[in-house]
Design an enzyme around this catalytic site. Structure first.
Site, mmCIF file in Angstrom:
data_model
loop_
_atom_site.group_PDB
_atom_site.id
_atom_site.type_symbol
_atom_site.label_atom_id
_atom_site.label_comp_id
_atom_site.label_asym_id
_atom_site.label_seq_id
_atom_site.Cartn_x
_atom_site.Cartn_y
_atom_site.Cartn_z
ATOM 1 N N GLU A 2 0.832 -1.200 0.000
ATOM 2 C CA GLU A 2 0.000 0.000 0.000
ATOM 3 C C GLU A 2 0.874 1.261 0.000
ATOM 4 O O GLU A 2 1.863 1.346 0.736
ATOM 5 C CB GLU A 2 -0.882 -0.029 1.243
ATOM 6 N N LYS A 8 -9.342 2.233 -1.630
ATOM 7 C CA LYS A 8 -9.598 1.742 -0.277
ATOM 8 C C LYS A 8 -10.936 2.267 0.232
ATOM 9 O O LYS A 8 -11.279 3.443 0.041
ATOM 10 C CB LYS A 8 -8.459 2.211 0.629
ATOM 11 N N CYS A 42 -5.165 -2.979 2.836
ATOM 12 C CA CYS A 42 -4.918 -3.004 4.282
ATOM 13 C C CYS A 42 -6.189 -3.151 5.115
ATOM 14 O O CYS A 42 -6.725 -4.240 5.273
ATOM 15 C CB CYS A 42 -4.125 -1.768 4.691
#
Length: 585
Positions: free
Chosen positions: A41, A113, A149
């Site tokens: 990331e 995300k 994540c």
């Protein structure tokens, strides 16, 4: 599909260096016959980029870096890289935290995300707009459930499959991706280390695999950026939740996995592959070593030539020094002992023995002339008063001035040596032993410092840290016969209170009930913690190795008074107040 997992160590803001690292592993992936290489990331910027993301010129440079990566990627290889992407709509935060699929010289696809953490050390809502929907990326005939994540941390199953009673977020990106019919989960992470975190991640991934029957590729950043240490721990798990490959902790790693034969691999015994295995002390030691090494390396060439440690003959400075040597090498660490009128000969001897055992440069600079000069200077103003903390701390501040002078003169990074127990209760001197650029043990309780010392010696196969340093009562040596326990509870008791109050957020009443400790003792410790907040705001950044460290992940007001309203409407003071003043011990 052959997939390369590229566990790299990016540096925040070093776009050119990060691009070089990505392309280095991309070439390795191509040579190994991989069709897709997965990176962490925000690997283009490093994590966390913080307010660099507010700078338009920086974002322009990020765009240029992504363009370069797409152009320079080996033919036939696609890259999945993490980078900030501008939000072109007129609504919301101006950036997305995205995973970009680079192939054929251009950005072919992107997903962003959804779950943006805004707790502890995380503050992604400050910069990023959450992605409202899930989308599958198809590449090489494989339907990839790419996510970033935190997106994997809100699944419905907990440890061993029990149902989780609480979810931080309304969305579950993993479940939504599974419902779209993915062949493989792919997670790009920048997940910082804390003791116990590697095992927790494994369990999270395992339950996701078992719940949805989908294998999982997880690629995490490694390395340290200021206070945050990233352990890596990248891995592949089968659809049944078996670990097929697991990267070592605290170092860069590279691995190619073939999706066509996920069940044919022998499950990896993870404990034998992680640094330290189940040994948390070894794990914390290696995390701190990486933290020091990267702090020095990533501040740039020529900024810090060496590390400097004030050696008191005590356990904290000895462990700090040993970690510095493990991180940088003996030739890049300098130890200085600064005896005062109250320093024992044993403290000086132990400091010298430690330096000889580690093979570092060692200097003795007595501070008594400076302390005497300050005493003479202040005598007219202090006349008629009792000697006390103020006089004691002149010694600590004389040491701080001495060390900072050496640091300035020779471009050495001064490492502070205070541990988490001392930092918590303010058992440290502002502009004295708190002087320095990096606090190595600021997130390690005193009882764990002793465990680290034993680990250092066990790993060396000899007493690098002198046995007398480990066995003697801890003391600041600022007055005759002084020991820490003159002012503080025994460290095993103190740490038992602190771990509950600082990390567990428990009230003094709850702590006393759970531990059986005297309520007055617990109240006193809580007051010391609260009253020392102003000191911690002025402290050097400390390396984070616990789930709740002092620093950016713990935000309390300095000026406050804790009171509550009783049933009758009267004000009642709550234990721990006030926080605005403190004793500089």
């Amino acid at each position: 599909m052959r997939i390369a997992l590229c566990q790299i160590n990016p540096t925040v803001g070093d776009l050119a260096g990060n691009v070089r690292r990505v392309l280095r592993d991309a070439r390795r992936a191509a040579e190994a016959g991989a069709e897709l290489a997965v990176f962490p990331e925000l690997c283009v910027t490093g994590y966390p980029p913080q307010d660099l993301l507010d700078r338009p010129a920086f974002l322009d440079d990020v765009d240029g870096a992504v363009t370069l990566l797409a152009r320079e990627a080996p033919d036939g290889l696609a890259l999945l890289v993490g980078a900030p992407v501008r939000n072109e709509t007129p609504v919301g935060k101006r950036l997305f935290n995205s995973a970009l699929l680079l192939a054929g010289g251009a950005v072919q696809d992107a997903v962003s995300k959804t779950l943006l953490p805004t707790y502890d050390v995380f503050d992604e809502v400050r910069y990023f707009e959450p992605c409202p929907e899930r989308r599958v990326i198809e590449h090489g005939g494989v339907r990839l459930g790419v996510h970033l994540c935190e997106d994997m941390w809100n699944h419905s199953g907990g440890a061993d499959g029990e149902q989780v009673p609480y979810h931080l977020y309304a969305a579950d990106p993993i479940a939504e991706l599974a419902a779209l019919g993915v062949d493989l989960f792919v997670n790009l992470s920048a997940s910082p280390y804390a003791a116990g975190k590697p095992a927790e991640r494994r369990q999270i991934i395992r339950e996701s695999c078992r719940e949805h029957g989908v294998p999982f590729v997880y690629v995490n950043q490694v390395g340290a950026n200021t206070e945050l240490i990233f352990d890596g721990g990248s891995q592949v798990q089968s659809a049944a939740g078996g670990v097929l490959w697991h990267a070592p902790l605290f170092e860069e790693a590279f691995h190619v996995w073939d999706t066509e034969a996920p069940g044919g691999a022998v499950e990896v015994p993870v404990e034998s592959r992680e640094a330290g295995g189940a040994n948390t002390v070894a794990e914390v030691h290696d995390a701190l070593v990486l933290g020091v090494r990267d702090y020095v390396a990533k501040t740039g060439p020529g900024v810090f030539d060496k590390a400097l440690v004030g050696l008191s003959g005590g356990i904290d400075s000895a462990v700090t020094c040993a970690i510095a040597v493990a991180a940088l090498g003996a030739d890049r660490v300098v130890g200085v002992t600064m005896p005062s009128a109250y320093s024992s000969s044993g403290s000086v001897d132990d400091s010298r023995a430690l330096a000889e055992n580690l093979g570092i440069a060692f200097h003795e600079v007595p501070i008594r002339p400076a302390v005497d000069a300050f005493g003479a200077m202040l005598a007219p103003l202090f006349e008629g008063t009792e000697d006390g903390v103020a006089e004691e701390n002149v010694q600590a501040r004389a040491r701080g001035v001495t060390l900072m002078a050496i640091s300035n003169k020779f471009d050495h990074l001064l490492l502070t040596t205070g541990n988490k127990s001392e930092v918590a209760v303010g058992y440290s001197t502002l502009y004295g032993d708190m002087a320095g650029g990096l606090a190595v043990l600021a997130d390690v309780f005193k009882t764990d410092v002793y465990r680290l010392a034993e680990h250092v010696n066990a790993r060396a196969g000899r007493d690098v840290i002198p046995r007398s340093t480990i066995t003697k009562p801890p003391s600041a040596e600022l007055r005759p016969g002084q020991t820490d326990q003159d002012s503080l509870p025994p460290y095993d008791v103190l740490d038992a209170v602190l771990v509950r109050y600082v990390e567990g957020h428990a009230s003094p009443a709850a702590i006393a009930a759970e531990t059986g400790f005297d309520r007055a003792l617990v109240d006193r410790v809580a007051r010391l913690v609260d009253r020392s907040e102003y000191k911690r705001r002025q402290a050097a950044p400390g390396l984070r190795v616990s789930p709740k460290a002092f620093g950016s992940g713990r935000r309390l007001p300095i000026v406050m008074q804790r009171t509550r309203v009783t049933e009758r409407g009267a004000a009642e003071r709550v234990e721990g107040a006030p926080a605005a003043v403190g004793v500089d011990a």
